[in-house]
Design an enzyme around this catalytic site. Sequence first.
Site, PDB file in Angstrom:
ATOM      1  N   LYS A 174      22.441 -12.734 103.890  1.00  0.00           N
ATOM      2  CA  LYS A 174      21.870 -13.050 105.199  1.00  0.00           C
ATOM      3  C   LYS A 174      22.548 -14.266 105.818  1.00  0.00           C
ATOM      4  O   LYS A 174      22.892 -14.263 107.000  1.00  0.00           O
ATOM      5  CB  LYS A 174      20.354 -13.271 105.068  1.00  0.00           C
ATOM      6  CG  LYS A 174      19.598 -12.040 104.608  1.00  0.00           C
ATOM      7  CD  LYS A 174      18.101 -12.261 104.563  1.00  0.00           C
ATOM      8  CE  LYS A 174      17.695 -13.206 103.455  1.00  0.00           C
ATOM      9  NZ  LYS A 174      17.965 -12.650 102.103  1.00  0.00           N
ATOM     10  N   THR A 175      22.761 -15.314 105.034  1.00  0.00           N
ATOM     11  CA  THR A 175      23.444 -16.505 105.541  1.00  0.00           C
ATOM     12  C   THR A 175      24.887 -16.177 105.915  1.00  0.00           C
ATOM     13  O   THR A 175      25.401 -16.642 106.935  1.00  0.00           O
ATOM     14  CB  THR A 175      23.409 -17.631 104.501  1.00  0.00           C
ATOM     15  OG1 THR A 175      22.054 -17.948 104.183  1.00  0.00           O
ATOM     16  CG2 THR A 175      24.100 -18.879 105.038  1.00  0.00           C
ATOM     17  N   ASP A 182      16.957 -20.349 108.137  1.00  0.00           N
ATOM     18  CA  ASP A 182      16.713 -19.639 106.883  1.00  0.00           C
ATOM     19  C   ASP A 182      15.241 -19.762 106.509  1.00  0.00           C
ATOM     20  O   ASP A 182      14.590 -20.760 106.819  1.00  0.00           O
ATOM     21  CB  ASP A 182      17.598 -20.235 105.788  1.00  0.00           C
ATOM     22  CG  ASP A 182      17.724 -19.321 104.592  1.00  0.00           C
ATOM     23  OD1 ASP A 182      17.313 -18.139 104.688  1.00  0.00           O
ATOM     24  OD2 ASP A 182      18.228 -19.777 103.547  1.00  0.00           O
ATOM     25  N   THR A 189      12.960 -13.550 103.458  1.00  0.00           N
ATOM     26  CA  THR A 189      12.793 -12.678 102.305  1.00  0.00           C
ATOM     27  C   THR A 189      11.435 -12.000 102.318  1.00  0.00           C
ATOM     28  O   THR A 189      11.169 -11.135 101.481  1.00  0.00           O
ATOM     29  CB  THR A 189      12.923 -13.492 101.004  1.00  0.00           C
ATOM     30  OG1 THR A 189      11.977 -14.581 101.027  1.00  0.00           O
ATOM     31  CG2 THR A 189      14.333 -14.065 100.860  1.00  0.00           C
ATOM     32  N   ARG A 214      25.414 -12.365  95.177  1.00  0.00           N
ATOM     33  CA  ARG A 214      25.348 -13.758  94.742  1.00  0.00           C
ATOM     34  C   ARG A 214      25.346 -13.841  93.221  1.00  0.00           C
ATOM     35  O   ARG A 214      26.026 -14.688  92.626  1.00  0.00           O
ATOM     36  CB  ARG A 214      24.088 -14.428  95.297  1.00  0.00           C
ATOM     37  CG  ARG A 214      23.949 -15.897  94.883  1.00  0.00           C
ATOM     38  CD  ARG A 214      22.647 -16.469  95.396  1.00  0.00           C
ATOM     39  NE  ARG A 214      22.610 -16.514  96.851  1.00  0.00           N
ATOM     40  CZ  ARG A 214      21.508 -16.683  97.559  1.00  0.00           C
ATOM     41  NH1 ARG A 214      20.342 -16.817  96.951  1.00  0.00           N
ATOM     42  NH2 ARG A 214      21.555 -16.714  98.878  1.00  0.00           N
TER      43      ARG A 214
END
Length: 345
Positions: free
Chosen positions: A70-71, A115, A164, A223
């Site tokens: 997402k980032t 975020d 999330t 990640r």
Amino acid sequence: MTRDLTRDLTSAEAEPDERAIEAALRPRSLDEVIGQQRVRDQLGLVLEAARLRNRAPDHVLLSGPPGLGKTTLAMIIAAEVGAQLRLTSGPALTHAGDLAAILSGMNEGDVLFIDEIHRMSRAAEEMLYLAMEDFRVDVVIGKGPGATAIPLEIPPFTMVGATTRAGLLPSPLRDRFGFTGHLEFYADADLDLIVHRSAGLLGVPTTPEGAAEIASRSRGTPRIANRLLRRVRDYAEVRAAGTVTLEVAHAALNLYEVDRLGLDRLDRGVLDVLCRRFGGGPVGLSTLAVALGEERETVEEVAEPFLVRQGFLARTPRGRVATAAAWQHLGLAPPATPEPTLFEE
């Protein structure tokens, strides 16, 4: 104190720390993104249409589990439209003034990324409504009956929110986003490509079998794949010839207690306690956490989502229950008769 951060990825690559390495592995454009084809196509259309109209793209909401990019997509949005990216997080915006300070310093076309947007304070959230829809904020001067609201115009910008837990966003905020993209877990084939790409950027010699082994234990999350690759690289450089082979990946991941399905020490601990001490359940979450020696939130938010998704654990009204797959994964035989139930109201 809220900090308004603009990341310079080029200079970050030169910094010898984990954050710089993570930044170096991020894709820089939509064309470099591996996987998430549906979201990539939809987002690409939104950005291209905004470029043709010579205006800022619609506000974007990105939802999905942690570690799926997402980032990275927020950074790509800013890069694709040639805008400056400003980053903050929902927990940092505890007061409306925190958000007002950021918005007042923005230039036309900037991209603001928040975020964990679902964790904003209510006051900042209500200010964001007006900023997203009318591109203005009301700054309140004074207190009580003498307070005065001064409208402050802000240039058109693009708001990118990441969460999330999309269900925790109030409808008025969720409805103000022109595009909502939900990121799914990655297939092993896509993770294999990501591991190969990251290995090339890190200069790590990797065999196809070694990369596939890392990808298969990455829980569908880029990640985690990149983190495991860095740990396997360490093992290869210290205890092997420097090349990530299947044997090296096996040995390194076993050393770091990541098994063939991606379960780590905490995951296996949950299953072990549930099966060996409580006969497979049902058992209450608090009881399970105490027996494991962990916090309730750690078990519920860190371990359980993956165990449920893999079919090892079931959440029932009476407590947590181990499935047949959990017993099989631990190499145990399920009890012939159910154990006494331990559950919490």
